[in-house]
Design a protein around this motif. Sequence first.
Motif, PDB file in Angstrom:
ATOM      1  N   MET A   1       0.834  -1.193   0.000  1.00  0.00           N
ATOM      2  CA  MET A   1       0.000   0.000   0.000  1.00  0.00           C
ATOM      3  C   MET A   1       0.876   1.252   0.000  1.00  0.00           C
ATOM      4  O   MET A   1       1.840   1.321   0.754  1.00  0.00           O
ATOM      5  CB  MET A   1      -0.888  -0.030   1.254  1.00  0.00           C
ATOM      6  N   VAL A 108       3.067   3.033   3.772  1.00  0.00           N
ATOM      7  CA  VAL A 108       2.322   3.452   4.967  1.00  0.00           C
ATOM      8  C   VAL A 108       3.267   3.693   6.143  1.00  0.00           C
ATOM      9  O   VAL A 108       3.009   4.550   6.989  1.00  0.00           O
ATOM     10  CB  VAL A 108       1.213   2.439   5.368  1.00  0.00           C
ATOM     11  N   LEU A 109       4.384   2.959   6.174  1.00  0.00           N
ATOM     12  CA  LEU A 109       5.345   3.179   7.258  1.00  0.00           C
ATOM     13  C   LEU A 109       6.004   4.552   7.135  1.00  0.00           C
ATOM     14  O   LEU A 109       6.183   5.265   8.134  1.00  0.00           O
ATOM     15  CB  LEU A 109       6.416   2.072   7.264  1.00  0.00           C
ATOM     16  N   GLN A 138      -6.674   8.895  10.016  1.00  0.00           N
ATOM     17  CA  GLN A 138      -7.814   7.976  10.104  1.00  0.00           C
ATOM     18  C   GLN A 138      -7.839   7.012   8.926  1.00  0.00           C
ATOM     19  O   GLN A 138      -8.019   5.813   9.099  1.00  0.00           O
ATOM     20  CB  GLN A 138      -9.135   8.747  10.153  1.00  0.00           C
ATOM     21  N   LEU A 140      -5.366   6.126   7.000  1.00  0.00           N
ATOM     22  CA  LEU A 140      -4.216   5.236   7.081  1.00  0.00           C
ATOM     23  C   LEU A 140      -4.475   4.095   8.071  1.00  0.00           C
ATOM     24  O   LEU A 140      -4.309   2.918   7.756  1.00  0.00           O
ATOM     25  CB  LEU A 140      -2.974   6.036   7.496  1.00  0.00           C
ATOM     26  N   MET A 141      -4.945   4.445   9.272  1.00  0.00           N
ATOM     27  CA  MET A 141      -5.208   3.408  10.294  1.00  0.00           C
ATOM     28  C   MET A 141      -6.304   2.468   9.809  1.00  0.00           C
ATOM     29  O   MET A 141      -6.226   1.255  10.019  1.00  0.00           O
ATOM     30  CB  MET A 141      -5.645   4.065  11.596  1.00  0.00           C
ATOM     31  N   ASP A 142      -7.343   3.040   9.203  1.00  0.00           N
ATOM     32  CA  ASP A 142      -8.462   2.236   8.749  1.00  0.00           C
ATOM     33  C   ASP A 142      -7.991   1.197   7.723  1.00  0.00           C
ATOM     34  O   ASP A 142      -8.309   0.016   7.843  1.00  0.00           O
ATOM     35  CB  ASP A 142      -9.512   3.168   8.120  1.00  0.00           C
ATOM     36  N   VAL A 144      -4.889   0.114   7.125  1.00  0.00           N
ATOM     37  CA  VAL A 144      -3.895  -0.823   7.674  1.00  0.00           C
ATOM     38  C   VAL A 144      -4.580  -1.893   8.541  1.00  0.00           C
ATOM     39  O   VAL A 144      -4.218  -3.058   8.487  1.00  0.00           O
ATOM     40  CB  VAL A 144      -2.814  -0.059   8.484  1.00  0.00           C
ATOM     41  N   LEU A 145      -5.595  -1.477   9.291  1.00  0.00           N
ATOM     42  CA  LEU A 145      -6.246  -2.412  10.211  1.00  0.00           C
ATOM     43  C   LEU A 145      -7.195  -3.369   9.496  1.00  0.00           C
ATOM     44  O   LEU A 145      -7.480  -4.449  10.001  1.00  0.00           O
ATOM     45  CB  LEU A 145      -7.003  -1.654  11.298  1.00  0.00           C
TER      46      LEU A 145
END
Lengths: 147, 147
Positions: A1, A108-109, A138, A140-142, A144-145
């Motif tokens: 990603m 993403v990192l 938000q 990014l976290m969404d 990745v999770l």
Amino acid sequence: MRARDLLIAFPSVTVDAPVIEAARLLAGHDLPGLIVVDDDGLPISILPGTQVLRLAVPGYCQDDPALARVVDEKHADAFLTSLAGRTVGEALPSDRRELPVTDPDATVLEIAALMARTRSPLVAVVSEEGLLGAVTLQALMDRVLTS
Amino acid sequence: MRARDLLIAFPSVTVDAPVIEAARLLAGHDLPGLIVVDDDGLPISILPGTQVLRLAVPGYCQDDPALARVVDEKHADAFLTSLAGRTVGEALPSDRRELPVTDPDATVLEIAALMARTRSPLVAVVSEEGLLGAVTLQALMDRVLTS
């Protein structure tokens, strides 16, 4: 990603724009901040919503909350009228911080590292063609999770 | 307009909760941060999303973005797995800042002054009965600009 997969179109404002326009964008779009661009459309700063409030709220109220309390409700409701005639440039933070800007290939990192270091929940994404949009914490976290 | 008129229910987490749970709340609710409460349900801190990233991203990547770039995409995508076993308490800012907390009677000017001073887009609202919810910068600006 990569950043390009997480991009959202993001409203930008120029330094010379009325700051009340920035306040309207922040209110209407539920954004953590705005990208401030120069005449070429390239990002030169990020304007957090709290910075707009720092321009709008009288200094004595920021220093001492007890003084904010003595202003009656009617006048308190109208506090944003103090922004009339002020520009986005006047609301920008005075310290020149590192700008959270990256390119479409960033992982993403890399984006997370940039958000962590600059404490910005918003990263502008720029290519040779100019500002492409932004990645929010938000989103990014969404992604990745749930990936 | 008072804090009670702008209140929204707001998810809170305890200091001992897994920080990955905080990340899920941030991702799923599009929130600027979370309210961290003690065992009595009273707010003791605000956890910004960027602080969760500071815990998740290896220090060497935060210090030098070039080092984040050498991590391949597959491993980059999985960077939040480093949060396994970590608690919300570990992600809290080490400096004890002023807590953006007010009461239901606060005017919009008082709330704005608090957001401006603490640079927090989120203010917790507490009464004698405990945590009632929060006021966000977006909601405040939206209501002030449209009233």
